[in-house]
Design a protein around this motif. Structure first.
Motif, PDB file in Angstrom:
ATOM      1  N   PRO A   1      33.763  76.289  66.560  1.00 32.06           N
ATOM      2  CA  PRO A   1      34.066  75.028  66.514  1.00 32.06           C
ATOM      3  C   PRO A   1      32.790  74.527  65.653  1.00 32.06           C
ATOM      4  N   THR A   2      31.727  74.972  65.511  1.00 36.91           N
ATOM      5  CA  THR A   2      30.579  74.264  64.702  1.00 36.91           C
ATOM      6  C   THR A   2      29.805  75.194  63.714  1.00 36.91           C
ATOM      7  N   ALA A   3      29.034  74.693  62.976  1.00 38.66           N
ATOM      8  CA  ALA A   3      28.553  75.523  61.787  1.00 38.66           C
ATOM      9  C   ALA A   3      27.657  76.472  62.354  1.00 38.66           C
ATOM     10  N   ARG A   4      27.080  76.003  63.376  1.00 35.13           N
ATOM     11  CA  ARG A   4      25.917  77.143  63.902  1.00 35.13           C
ATOM     12  C   ARG A   4      26.850  78.479  64.514  1.00 35.13           C
ATOM     13  N   ASP A   5      27.904  78.163  65.147  1.00 32.29           N
ATOM     14  CA  ASP A   5      28.699  79.282  65.444  1.00 32.29           C
ATOM     15  C   ASP A   5      29.014  80.344  64.249  1.00 32.29           C
ATOM     16  N   ALA A   6      29.541  79.598  63.209  1.00 34.50           N
ATOM     17  CA  ALA A   6      29.838  80.622  62.071  1.00 34.50           C
ATOM     18  C   ALA A   6      28.652  81.271  61.220  1.00 34.50           C
ATOM     19  N   ALA A   7      27.402  80.543  61.383  1.00 26.43           N
ATOM     20  CA  ALA A   7      26.337  81.110  60.833  1.00 26.43           C
ATOM     21  C   ALA A   7      25.753  82.223  61.599  1.00 26.43           C
ATOM     22  N   GLU A   8      26.229  82.422  62.767  1.00 31.12           N
ATOM     23  CA  GLU A   8      25.732  83.412  63.744  1.00 31.12           C
ATOM     24  C   GLU A   8      26.376  84.834  63.287  1.00 31.12           C
ATOM     25  N   ILE A   9      27.550  84.640  62.491  1.00 28.99           N
ATOM     26  CA  ILE A   9      28.216  85.731  61.913  1.00 28.99           C
ATOM     27  C   ILE A   9      28.076  86.197  60.580  1.00 28.99           C
TER      28      ILE A   9
ATOM     29  N   LEU B   1      20.731  79.815  59.320  1.00 27.95           N
ATOM     30  CA  LEU B   1      21.025  79.984  60.897  1.00 27.95           C
ATOM     31  C   LEU B   1      19.815  79.451  61.675  1.00 27.95           C
ATOM     32  N   ILE B   2      18.752  79.815  61.246  1.00 26.34           N
ATOM     33  CA  ILE B   2      17.351  79.520  61.961  1.00 26.34           C
ATOM     34  C   ILE B   2      17.171  77.906  62.032  1.00 26.34           C
TER      35      ILE B   2
END
Length: 460
Positions: free
Chosen positions: A282-290, A193-194
């Protein structure tokens, strides 16, 4: 370091020998005087560095749960292929747990920790140099397979720590050891995520590059501060003998439900969110935040399960935990059919928590099963020292087998997701299969360990 044999009327003393440094020849954790005077400090030191090494191992093993989030259109992969990549890592790590378990007896716990930590350089360095757009799918599968060496670390670490602690403290010690390792799943997801938030999706190599110096540190610290237990040798044919015991297959089945769920969901959660809820993520970052939240709380819950099992009994905690897992699987199934993200997240978080608690309680059951058998053997006239030694060896063997088979449950979880999304476009069928499996687990736990009958294994 060697603990000298105790002379009559004296307290056990710790001595160092030049011929066999870091080898402990006299280890009696069930002896309260021995434990309080010397044993607990040595055990605690080995536990600390075991946790650190195992933590790095888990991160390397599950790094593809994070790396697949970086594999965008430039890599040309379908969601089904991404589930296959993480399944390969889970499967290879599961398989390696069996030889890793017995490596402790063959080479010594400290010695094998050094080797197993150093082996983590193979997948990290290979991935660091080879992962880039244009890499073939087959090469990705090979890199994923090599990452399985990190999965083997858990089995050797648990078998090693199992020897250091007395039965009354095994639940807590094994729970802490496993939790520290399990946290590696969340750690690498946080690292991912970072990297996504700072460097961006085009820099997956940074995720594995960060771990390379930590792997070296883990190997060096293990060499400096850990010990081998001379008596931790397996009986000849220990695996063969324990495989004849029905308890081996019962506990392995239950561990599929707990650890198999934890590691399977840890590998799959991010990809599930991207595939099932593309509008919200919609993005990988959005999923990684969870995604890291589930693995984090599941890891923290593991020692809780061990402590609860120490106080209430492993079988009772495991039974009610599987009931809870069935309830949360029902929530996720309903959420999937209704396309409800909030209910889906509540159910998944609940599954991570209960899988973590169940990991601790089932592992507590393993040494207690053989301790109960040892007590029955002593009552029948067998020497207590012989019975206790046999119980430790058998529990160590079962820990390795259950760990390997349970981890293979992570493969089944990802295969279930792959087939469900490939055939139906949703995870509905996978969630229903999880629900039915957890129901079977709590029925088996009650039938074998909790239903009233003569000859019940006491203390399990």
């Amino acid at each position: 370091m060697t603990i000298a044999a105790e002379s009559p009327g004296t307290s056990p003393e710790a001595t160092t020998t030049a011929a066999r440094p870091h080898w402990i020849d006299d280890w009696r954790p069930e002896d309260v005087e021995f434990w309080e005077s010397k044993g607990k400090d040595i055990a605690r030191r080995n536990l600390i560095f075991s946790i650190f090494s195992e933590h790095i191992g888990f991160s390397v093993w599950t790094m593809w749960s994070t790396l697949v989030l970086f594999l965008g259109p430039a890599y040309g992969l379908t969601p089904a292929e991404k589930f296959t990549i993480v399944s390969v890592a889970a499967g290879c790590g599961s398989f390696l747990r069996l030889p890793y378990t017995f490596a402790v007896a063959k080479f010594g716990g400290r010695n094998w920790t050094i080797v197993s930590a150093a082996l983590l350089l193979l997948p990290t360095l290979a991935t660091f140099f080879l992962l880039e757009p244009g890499i073939s799918y087959e090469t990705l599968l090979v890199l994923s397979a090599i990452a399985g060496v990190g999965g083997g670390n858990f089995a050797s670490s648990m078998a090693n720590i199992n020897v250091f602690y007395p039965a009354r403290l095994k639940g807590r010690a094994l729970g802490l050891n496993a939790a520290g390792g399990n946290l590696g799943v969340a750690t690498i997801q946080i690292v991912g995520l970072i990297i996504l938030a700072t460097a961006g999706v085009n820099h997956p190599k940074m995720v594995v590059g960060i771990y390379i110096p930590f792997i070296v540190v883990a190997a060096v610290l293990s060499a400096m501060y850990m010990d081998n237990i001379t008596s931790a040798a397996n009986e000849k044919g220990a695996m063969r003998e324990v495989c004849k015991d029905a308890q081996t297959w019962i506990m392995s089945f239950l561990y599929i439900g707990t650890f198999g769920s934890f590691i399977g969901f840890g590998f799959a959660f991010g990809q599930v969110l991207l595939t099932q809820f593309p509008d919200q993520f919609p993005t990988a970052r959005d999923a990684a935040e969870i995604t890291f939240i589930g693995a984090l709380i599941g890891s923290i819950a593991r020692p809780v399960g061990g402590v609860m099992a120490d106080r209430l009994g492993g079988a009772l905690v495991t039974f009610w935990n599987f009931v809870g897992m069935a309830v949360f699987a029902s929530l996720v199934w309903i959420a999937s059919m209704q396309e409800s993200l909030p209910l889906h997240l509540i159910g998944f978080v609940g599954l991570f928590i209960t899988s973590g608690i169940g990991n601790g309680s089932t592992y507590k059951m393993i040494p207690m099963i053989f301790r109960a058998k040892a007590q029955l053997a002593v009552a029948a006239g067998e020497d207590s020292a012989v019975a206790d030694k046999h119980a430790r060896r058998m529990s160590g063997a079962l820990i390795g087998i259950a760990g390997a088979i349970g981890a293979f449950g992570g493969v089944l979880v990802n295969i279930a997701f792959r087939e469900s999304f490939l055939r139906n476009g949703t995870g509905d069928a996978a969630y229903l299969s999880f629900l039915l499996f957890y129901a079977a687990c709590f029925v088996v736990t009650w039938w074998v360990y909790l239903r009233p009958r003569d000859g019940k294994l006491l203390g399990v």
